[in-house]
Structure formats: structure tokens, C-alpha cells
Design a protein around this motif. Sequence first.
Motif, short mmCIF file in Angstrom:
data_model
loop_
_atom_site.label_atom_id
_atom_site.label_comp_id
_atom_site.label_asym_id
_atom_site.label_seq_id
_atom_site.Cartn_x
_atom_site.Cartn_y
_atom_site.Cartn_z
N UNK A 91 0.75 -1.16 0.03
CA UNK A 91 -0.31 0.02 0.18
C UNK A 91 0.70 1.20 0.04
N UNK A 92 0.52 2.19 -0.71
CA UNK A 92 1.10 3.49 -0.94
C UNK A 92 0.68 4.31 0.40
N UNK A 93 1.47 4.60 1.21
CA UNK A 93 1.30 5.38 2.46
C UNK A 93 0.53 6.94 2.17
N UNK A 94 0.93 7.39 0.94
CA UNK A 94 0.45 8.72 0.61
C UNK A 94 -0.81 8.62 -0.05
N UNK A 95 -1.48 7.63 -0.22
CA UNK A 95 -2.69 7.46 -1.19
C UNK A 95 -3.53 6.39 -0.49
N UNK A 96 -3.37 5.59 0.45
CA UNK A 96 -4.30 4.41 1.17
C UNK A 96 -5.38 4.97 1.96
N UNK A 97 -6.10 4.57 2.07
CA UNK A 97 -7.40 4.82 3.15
C UNK A 97 -7.35 4.11 4.50
N UNK A 98 -8.20 4.37 5.53
CA UNK A 98 -7.98 3.87 6.57
C UNK A 98 -8.35 2.39 6.41
N UNK A 114 -3.92 7.15 12.96
CA UNK A 114 -2.92 7.85 13.41
C UNK A 114 -1.93 7.94 12.16
N UNK A 115 -1.88 6.99 11.32
CA UNK A 115 -0.98 7.12 10.30
C UNK A 115 -1.30 7.83 9.19
N UNK A 116 -2.51 8.08 8.94
CA UNK A 116 -3.07 9.28 8.10
C UNK A 116 -3.09 10.47 8.64
N UNK A 117 -3.43 10.73 10.00
CA UNK A 117 -3.17 12.17 10.49
C UNK A 117 -1.77 12.45 10.68
N UNK A 118 -0.85 11.73 10.90
CA UNK A 118 0.63 12.08 10.75
C UNK A 118 1.10 12.33 9.22
N UNK A 119 0.36 11.54 8.30
CA UNK A 119 0.67 11.99 7.07
C UNK A 119 0.09 13.23 6.68
N UNK A 120 -1.13 13.89 7.12
CA UNK A 120 -1.38 15.15 6.72
C UNK A 120 -0.72 16.14 7.67
N UNK A 123 2.47 16.35 5.55
CA UNK A 123 2.35 16.70 4.20
C UNK A 123 2.77 15.74 3.41
N UNK A 124 2.73 14.32 3.73
CA UNK A 124 2.99 13.18 2.90
C UNK A 124 4.38 12.62 3.23
#
Length: 151
Positions: A91-98, A114-120, A123-124
Amino acid sequence: MEKQTEKKTAVKSDKRSTMLLIAIALIVLGAVFIYIALGQPKISHAASDAGSGETSVSSAENTTVTNNENAYKADLQSSGNSSVPAVSYPLNLNTCTVQELMQIDGIGETRANAILAYREHIGGYTSVEQIKNISGISDGIYNSIAPYLTV
């Protein structure tokens, strides 16, 4: 004359001891390398579907996760769980969903959020190792989920 004989015997004894220690060290080092090699997940691309991005991940216990979509969909139909989307690894960490992250063993809803919040926040992602900066993702968890992730 006796002193020279004693010196030669002592030197031979020291050489034997040194060679024995080196041999033992090499055996121990070899055992450590074998232990490490067998304990790590192995990632391989299927030769027949190299263009489709199909990836297999297997561990020392010979468990295999294959992202062959047809097999995955057939498994979903047989289990009656059609609400889970098919996931293609890594999975691409910059495009994946929860939901996609939650398909990986070791990632629940809280950790996926948490992974998606940290991505935001950053900034990727620029590397998969950045998820180690998230609270609750230790080296052990990172080692078990890293083969399923990419940037």
C-alpha cells in the motif's frame, strides 16, 4: 636449548588457541546470520505477473499473503464479507485509506487513523520508516507491517 623448545611449544599452543577461537567465532556468526535470514519476511514479485504489480510476502513459518485479486474476491464471496475492498500490496502510504490500512495485521482503526493524521501533519511520507515516529508503532510492529507498505 630448552628455552627455545619451550618458546616454540608456547607459540604453537597460542596459534592453536587463536585458530580455535576464530573457528568458534565464525560458527557463531554463521548461526546468527542464518537466524536473522530465516526470521525476516521475504518479499518477491511473481514472475508471471511482474507487470501487474502482484506481490507475495511470506515469513519463516511459510505463511503467504498474495494479493491476487481473483483469489481474494473468491475468498470474500465464500466468507460472505463483500463489504471489504480488495487490497493490492504494498500500500502507498500517501494514497491509502483507513480501510485499506486496516487490512494489514497489526493495524487497527486507531493506528490507521494515526497513520493518516501523521501523513496530513507532515504533508506526505517520504519513506516508510517515518511511521516509526507515530506513538504506538514500535520497531516490532514496524517490522511486521513494513513489507506491506511503500511510498
